[in-house]
Motif scaffolding. Structure first.
Motif, PDB file in Angstrom:
ATOM      1  N   GLN A   1     -56.976  39.040  -8.729  1.00  0.00           N
ATOM      2  CA  GLN A   1     -58.157  39.906  -8.812  1.00  0.00           C
ATOM      3  C   GLN A   1     -57.830  41.130  -9.658  1.00  0.00           C
ATOM      4  OE1 GLN A   1     -60.971  40.610  -5.473  1.00  0.00           O
ATOM      5  NE2 GLN A   1     -60.146  42.674  -5.425  1.00  0.00           N
TER       6      GLN A   1
ATOM      7  N   THR B   1     -62.756  32.662 -12.165  1.00  0.00           N
ATOM      8  CA  THR B   1     -63.535  32.014 -11.105  1.00  0.00           C
ATOM      9  C   THR B   1     -64.605  32.964 -10.578  1.00  0.00           C
ATOM     10  OG1 THR B   1     -62.003  32.720  -9.366  1.00  0.00           O
ATOM     11  CG2 THR B   1     -61.603  30.558 -10.380  1.00  0.00           C
ATOM     12  N   GLN B   2     -64.498  34.239 -10.952  1.00  0.00           N
ATOM     13  CA  GLN B   2     -65.555  35.198 -10.610  1.00  0.00           C
ATOM     14  C   GLN B   2     -65.655  36.227 -11.733  1.00  0.00           C
ATOM     15  OE1 GLN B   2     -65.272  37.735  -6.893  1.00  0.00           O
ATOM     16  NE2 GLN B   2     -65.905  39.242  -8.422  1.00  0.00           N
ATOM     17  N   PRO B   3     -66.803  36.297 -12.403  1.00  0.00           N
ATOM     18  CA  PRO B   3     -66.979  37.328 -13.430  1.00  0.00           C
ATOM     19  C   PRO B   3     -67.112  38.697 -12.763  1.00  0.00           C
ATOM     20  CG  PRO B   3     -69.018  36.137 -13.100  1.00  0.00           C
ATOM     21  CD  PRO B   3     -67.992  35.461 -12.239  1.00  0.00           C
TER      22      PRO B   3
ATOM     23  N   ASP C   1     -57.543  32.945 -13.177  1.00  0.00           N
ATOM     24  CA  ASP C   1     -56.442  32.016 -12.903  1.00  0.00           C
ATOM     25  C   ASP C   1     -55.253  32.402 -13.775  1.00  0.00           C
ATOM     26  OD1 ASP C   1     -54.720  29.725 -12.937  1.00  0.00           O
ATOM     27  OD2 ASP C   1     -56.408  28.471 -12.327  1.00  0.00           O
TER      28      ASP C   1
ATOM     29  N   ASP D   1     -60.300  27.975  -2.085  1.00  0.00           N
ATOM     30  CA  ASP D   1     -61.329  28.854  -1.542  1.00  0.00           C
ATOM     31  C   ASP D   1     -61.591  30.066  -2.427  1.00  0.00           C
ATOM     32  OD1 ASP D   1     -61.951  27.279   0.625  1.00  0.00           O
ATOM     33  OD2 ASP D   1     -60.592  28.296   2.003  1.00  0.00           O
ATOM     34  N   GLY D   2     -60.942  30.090  -3.587  1.00  0.00           N
ATOM     35  CA  GLY D   2     -61.203  31.175  -4.543  1.00  0.00           C
ATOM     36  C   GLY D   2     -60.531  32.489  -4.198  1.00  0.00           C
ATOM     37  N   ILE D   3     -59.484  32.427  -3.365  1.00  0.00           N
ATOM     38  CA  ILE D   3     -58.894  33.661  -2.829  1.00  0.00           C
ATOM     39  C   ILE D   3     -57.764  34.181  -3.720  1.00  0.00           C
ATOM     40  CG2 ILE D   3     -57.650  34.678  -0.893  1.00  0.00           C
ATOM     41  CD1 ILE D   3     -58.989  32.483   0.864  1.00  0.00           C
ATOM     42  N   PRO D   4     -57.908  35.399  -4.247  1.00  0.00           N
ATOM     43  CA  PRO D   4     -56.814  36.026  -4.989  1.00  0.00           C
ATOM     44  C   PRO D   4     -55.872  36.724  -4.006  1.00  0.00           C
ATOM     45  CG  PRO D   4     -58.768  37.400  -5.120  1.00  0.00           C
ATOM     46  CD  PRO D   4     -59.118  36.247  -4.220  1.00  0.00           C
TER      47      PRO D   4
ATOM     48  N   VAL E   1     -56.367  28.875  -3.613  1.00  0.00           N
ATOM     49  CA  VAL E   1     -57.136  28.661  -4.852  1.00  0.00           C
ATOM     50  C   VAL E   1     -58.415  27.884  -4.562  1.00  0.00           C
ATOM     51  CG1 VAL E   1     -57.118  27.502  -7.095  1.00  0.00           C
ATOM     52  CG2 VAL E   1     -55.147  28.863  -6.389  1.00  0.00           C
TER      53      VAL E   1
ATOM     54  N   VAL F   1     -62.074  37.773 -10.842  1.00  0.00           N
ATOM     55  CA  VAL F   1     -60.948  36.942 -10.413  1.00  0.00           C
ATOM     56  C   VAL F   1     -60.637  35.920 -11.497  1.00  0.00           C
ATOM     57  CG1 VAL F   1     -60.084  35.350  -8.644  1.00  0.00           C
ATOM     58  CG2 VAL F   1     -61.622  37.220  -7.986  1.00  0.00           C
TER      59      VAL F   1
ATOM     60  N   THR G   1     -68.137  41.650 -10.804  1.00  0.00           N
ATOM     61  CA  THR G   1     -69.172  41.727  -9.777  1.00  0.00           C
ATOM     62  C   THR G   1     -68.946  42.978  -8.940  1.00  0.00           C
ATOM     63  OG1 THR G   1     -69.173  39.298  -9.653  1.00  0.00           O
ATOM     64  CG2 THR G   1     -70.248  40.466  -7.857  1.00  0.00           C
TER      65      THR G   1
ATOM     66  N   MET H   1     -68.629  45.016  -5.807  1.00  0.00           N
ATOM     67  CA  MET H   1     -68.309  44.761  -4.399  1.00  0.00           C
ATOM     68  C   MET H   1     -68.116  46.115  -3.722  1.00  0.00           C
ATOM     69  SD  MET H   1     -68.229  41.438  -3.862  1.00  0.00           S
ATOM     70  CE  MET H   1     -68.026  39.893  -4.784  1.00  0.00           C
ATOM     71  N   GLY H   2     -69.221  46.698  -3.272  1.00  0.00           N
ATOM     72  CA  GLY H   2     -69.116  48.010  -2.649  1.00  0.00           C
ATOM     73  C   GLY H   2     -68.637  49.048  -3.646  1.00  0.00           C
TER      74      GLY H   2
END
Lengths: 98, 130
Positions: free
Chosen positions: B123, B100-102, B115, B73-76, B71, B113, B104, B106-107
């Motif tokens: 995620q 923690t991330q709206p 909580d 490091d923001g990792i799901p 958490v 992401v 976005t 990503m490729g």
């Protein structure tokens, strides 16, 4: 190392410049998001640990701030250290009083 | 051999069951008392016979430090597929879910992401529609 050395050292790396590019899109990114952006948008395959170390260098130069919010850590861009660079060198013509 | 179960480590099974059903919209499939805890699984209403998510107690002493490090490091560790990340973000944020991330790009996917209130980041992802 003075402030300018730390700044130029921080900028003298393509991954660190890519991190600044990513942070210029939105403040408040986690390490996970920055790693994902490096891998997808910038085609960089650095490890999470390497990205974290790059962020340490950017933080030392004052270009990135780490913000703890509860259990999370977010990264913000701070462009303030760049302003003195623009003021430091002027073409001689610009200095001549008209 | 088939994959029919996956697990998420939760700090409180009752709270987790509420969040995963009332907020996310999954449905309880199993709830079997097992001593101090229970064997609880939820499924998507879009795939009731699909993979079950086990709400696993995080009582092992190594579990919480592991979760906290992810958490920080923001990792799901867990990801779910949705039809439209933007729409889910709007719906869940309105329900008070913390992101923690709206959404976005990503490729090839759009991700966000959030909580889960039980010690995990999750995620959600959907393919980018061009």
């Amino acid at each position: 190392m003075d402030d300018a050395d730390a700044l130029f050292k921080a900028l003298a790396d393509p991954t660190r410049r890519a991190l600044l590019d990513a942070l210029s899109e939105r403040d408040g990114q986690t390490l996970f998001e920055l790693c994902a952006r490096m891998a997808t948008a910038h085609g960089l395959t650095s490890s999470r640990q390497a990205i974290s170390q790059h962020l340490d260098v950017l933080e030392t130069a004052g270009l990135v701030t780490r913000r703890r919010e509860g259990r999370y850590t977010f990264h913000d861009l701070d462009t303030a250290p760049l302003a003195p660079l623009r003021e430091r060198w002027h073409h001689p013509d610009e200095r001549t009083p008209r | 051999m088939r994959i029919t179960l996956t697990s998420v480590l939760v700090d409180d099974q009752a709270k987790a069951l509420d969040f995963y059903t009332q907020v996310l919209g999954f449905e309880k499939k199993h709830d079997v008392p097992m001593g101090d805890s229970a064997w609880i699984t939820v499924v998507s209403p879009q795939a009731r016979d699909g993979v079950e998510l086990v709400l696993e107690p995080d009582q092992h002493p190594a579990a919480r430090p592991f979760k906290e490090a992810l958490v920080a490091d923001g990792i799901p560790f867990t990801a779910f597929t949705v039809d439209d990340v933007e729409a889910e973000h709007t719906r869940l944020a309105a329900a008070g879910v913390v992101f923690t991330q709206p959404p976005t790009r990503m490729g090839p996917v759009t991700t966000a992401v959030f909580d889960d209130t039980c010690g995990n980041l999750i995620q959600i992802q959907s393919p980018v529609s061009e």
